[in-house]
Design a protein around this motif. Structure first.
Motif, PDB file in Angstrom:
ATOM      1  N   MET A 186       5.385   8.390   1.758  1.00  0.00           N
ATOM      2  CA  MET A 186       4.317   7.302   1.418  1.00  0.00           C
ATOM      3  C   MET A 186       3.994   8.142   0.707  1.00  0.00           C
ATOM      4  O   MET A 186       3.770   7.228  -0.461  1.00  0.00           O
ATOM      5  CB  MET A 186       3.026   7.586   2.615  1.00  0.00           C
TER       6      MET A 186
ATOM      7  N   ALA B 214      -3.619  -1.602   4.784  1.00  0.00           N
ATOM      8  CA  ALA B 214      -2.389  -0.323   4.842  1.00  0.00           C
ATOM      9  C   ALA B 214      -1.988  -0.295   6.221  1.00  0.00           C
ATOM     10  O   ALA B 214      -3.455  -0.993   7.126  1.00  0.00           O
ATOM     11  CB  ALA B 214      -3.922   0.754   4.986  1.00  0.00           C
TER      12      ALA B 214
ATOM     13  N   THR C  38       0.158   4.274   7.826  1.00  0.00           N
ATOM     14  CA  THR C  38      -0.621   5.277   6.632  1.00  0.00           C
ATOM     15  C   THR C  38      -0.622   6.076   7.879  1.00  0.00           C
ATOM     16  O   THR C  38      -1.495   6.691   8.461  1.00  0.00           O
ATOM     17  CB  THR C  38      -1.694   5.406   5.912  1.00  0.00           C
TER      18      THR C  38
ATOM     19  N   GLU D  71       5.323   4.345   6.414  1.00  0.00           N
ATOM     20  CA  GLU D  71       4.252   3.575   6.599  1.00  0.00           C
ATOM     21  C   GLU D  71       5.010   2.189   5.891  1.00  0.00           C
ATOM     22  O   GLU D  71       5.998   2.050   5.408  1.00  0.00           O
ATOM     23  CB  GLU D  71       3.714   3.870   5.147  1.00  0.00           C
TER      24      GLU D  71
END
Length: 523
Positions: A1, A193, A196, A202
């Motif tokens: 990420m 998102a 995450t 992610e």
């Protein structure tokens, strides 16, 4: 990420340069005041939602990899040398309150996105044209008008009636950011998102296509529509953007999951925190502080206002704040004193705060803060978003509305004293230092006249309430601060090798008169 977040942070810094040389654009109207003809396909919000629903029923397809190799291979400097020519822009010279400019694909931005213009309920594509760009020292010239763009930005006379400042940009995945008056770009927002800080990795949804409502003379707002897509979900987004000292983006989103999602983050914000008052000893840097945001602020459904100072520790931090129908949350840049940064190129004191104001009842869930260890300021290492408690199920639509306020502070008066600074160091009482203990000094900006604040503190009418979930509080003292004109709470804390949640609030007449300082101590 972290790698993905870093990419967007670096490239956002590349593409804000001024336009290049003049050239002729065959797609422009020769009559600057001429209206757009009512041609094209019907388009409105309902049609966009229908597109998202239809897309959710089809297998996910990654964007086509059709970018010419010469654009893929562009270096940092070569990509930076491509500039949009403002005078050839489709809205330039038409006396409109907004102008649109485009980002060229290439280098790290290898996904091209269709961008459409909407006028009188009709949409038509804005085809790629090499006449929109000055390629600088690059020798190539693209002639394929189906190439598309990496993204776009909107300009508006934000700070002066005679100059069109950059107001908002959409570039990379579902990232976007905006500015209020007298601000410089800092933190970013995202459409969504997914997973995450989850071990499985992610997922980064993308805005697959945009529709920009062509403004009319005298319009105070501009509307952008976006179609979101990812392996797990599709979505229809409507952004209504009103520039000003507090630039406001009204966001309407309808999401259609393709499958179950472990963790979905709504209204995600992404920022950078390298070091500040409470972490400065970890960095050998001439500057006192380096950050785009210095704290997470939450106004929960019970009316309590929490301030969590950001940190950059050696370990990944994930903090969740359970809530029911929150009033709002945001990543704030409270410190506006340039002497606290001493960086007259980055101008961190001019970075915007972003406040998320839910519209309607968001129900039960949590605000989650993720703090990623970082050694460089080019990395976006702070993420905050809302996680609904209800499970995300395939085919069951989710609809949320909220406002994003890009401003210097929370746009509402909570009636509480704000927390302005957090300092920490070796602890101890009675003048004896003890490396096994920690001392915290927290500044509160108390309202009222200085002499009244000083008297209330001296007479014990204002008292600090301090607690910890682990370890012990072995000393507490509230002092009048003659430098700030407020109060400073000193706390000596004895850890016990367990993660501790510390809280400080100021009380008067048995009522909270301040925000609640909420701090996580990691052993």
């Amino acid at each position: 990420m972290l790698k993905c977040l870093t990419v967007w942070c670096i490239l956002f810094l590349i593409i804000s340069a001024p336009a290049g040389a003049f050239s002729l654009n065959p797609f422009r109207h020769t009559d600057k005041a001429s209206p757009v003809t009512d041609v094209g396909e019907d388009f409105n919000r309902d049609i966009l939602i229908t597109k998202a629903v239809k897309l959710s029923k089809e297998p996910y397809e990654a964007p086509a990899d059709n970018l010419p190799q010469e654009l893929k291979d562009l270096s940092y400097d070569q990509y930076r040398d491509i500039r949009f020519v403002r005078e050839n822009g489709p809205w330039y010279g038409k006396r409109l309150p907004f102008e649109v400019q485009f980002f060229h694909p290439g280098s790290l931005f290898q996904t091209t996105i269709p961008i459409n213009e909407v006028f009188n309920g009709k949409s038509r594509p804005i085809n790629y044209s090499p006449d929109f760009f000055n390629y600088g020292k690059n020798t190539f010239k693209i002639t394929d008008n189906h190439l598309g763009y990496a993204g776009f930005r909107l300009h508006n006379p934000l700070n002066s009636p005679t100059y069109y400042d950059e107001l908002v940009s959409f570039l990379g995945a579902s990232y976007f950011r905006a500015l209020g008056k007298r601000q410089k770009y800092g933190l970013s927002a995202r459409g969504l998102a997914i997973d995450t800080a989850v071990q499985t990795g992610e997922e980064f949804p993308i805005f697959r296509e945009f529709w920009i409502q062509r403004p009319k003379h005298g319009d105070k707002t501009v509307t952008v529509y976006a179609l979101l897509d990812s392996p797990s979900i599709t979505g229809a987004y409507t952004f209504t953007i009103t520039p000003g000292k507090d630039t406001v983006m009204n966001v309407d989103t309808v999401l259609i999951p393709r499958k179950e999602i472990q963790k979905i983050g709504l209204a995600p914000l992404t920022s950078m925190y390298l070091f500040g008052e409470n972490t400065k000893n970890r960095f050998d840097d001439h500057r006192p502080e380096v950050h785009d945001s210095d704290g997470l602020l939450i106004w929960n459904g019970q009316g309590e206002v929490l301030w969590r100072p950001l940190d950059n520790s050696k370990y990944l931090r994930i903090s969740s704040f359970m809530d029911d129908n929150p009033k709002g949350f945001g990543l704030m840049q409270r410190d506006r004193n340039p002497a606290h940064y001493l960086d007259f190129e980055a101008d961190y004191e001019q970075r915007p705060s972003v406040w998320v104001e839910p519209v309607g009842n968001w129900g039960k869930g949590s605000v989650q803060l993720i703090e990623i260890p970082s050694q460089q300021e080019i990395h976006d290492n702070i993420v905050a978003f809302w996680i609904p408690a209800e499970a995300v199920k395939p085919g069951v639509p989710l609809q949320y509305q909220y406002r994003l306020h890009w401003s210097n502070n929370i746009p509402f008066d909570t009636g509480l004293a704000e927390i302005t600074s957090t300092y920490t160091g070796i602890g101890g009482v009675s003048g004896t230092l003890d490396t096994d203990k920690r001392k915290f000094a927290v500044d509160f900006a108390l309202p009222g006249k200085r002499k009244d604040i000083r008297r209330n503190i001296k007479d014990g009418k204002i008292i600090p309430e301090v607690s910890t979930s682990e370890g012990k509080i072995i000393g507490t003292y509230l002092a009048y601060n003659p430098v700030t004109g407020g109060g400073t709470v000193y706390v000596d804390f004895e850890p016990n090798n367990k993660t501790a949640e510390l809280r400080i609030a100021l009380k008067k007449d048995n009522k909270n008169i301040s925000e609640v300082w909420s701090y996580q101590w990691l052993p």
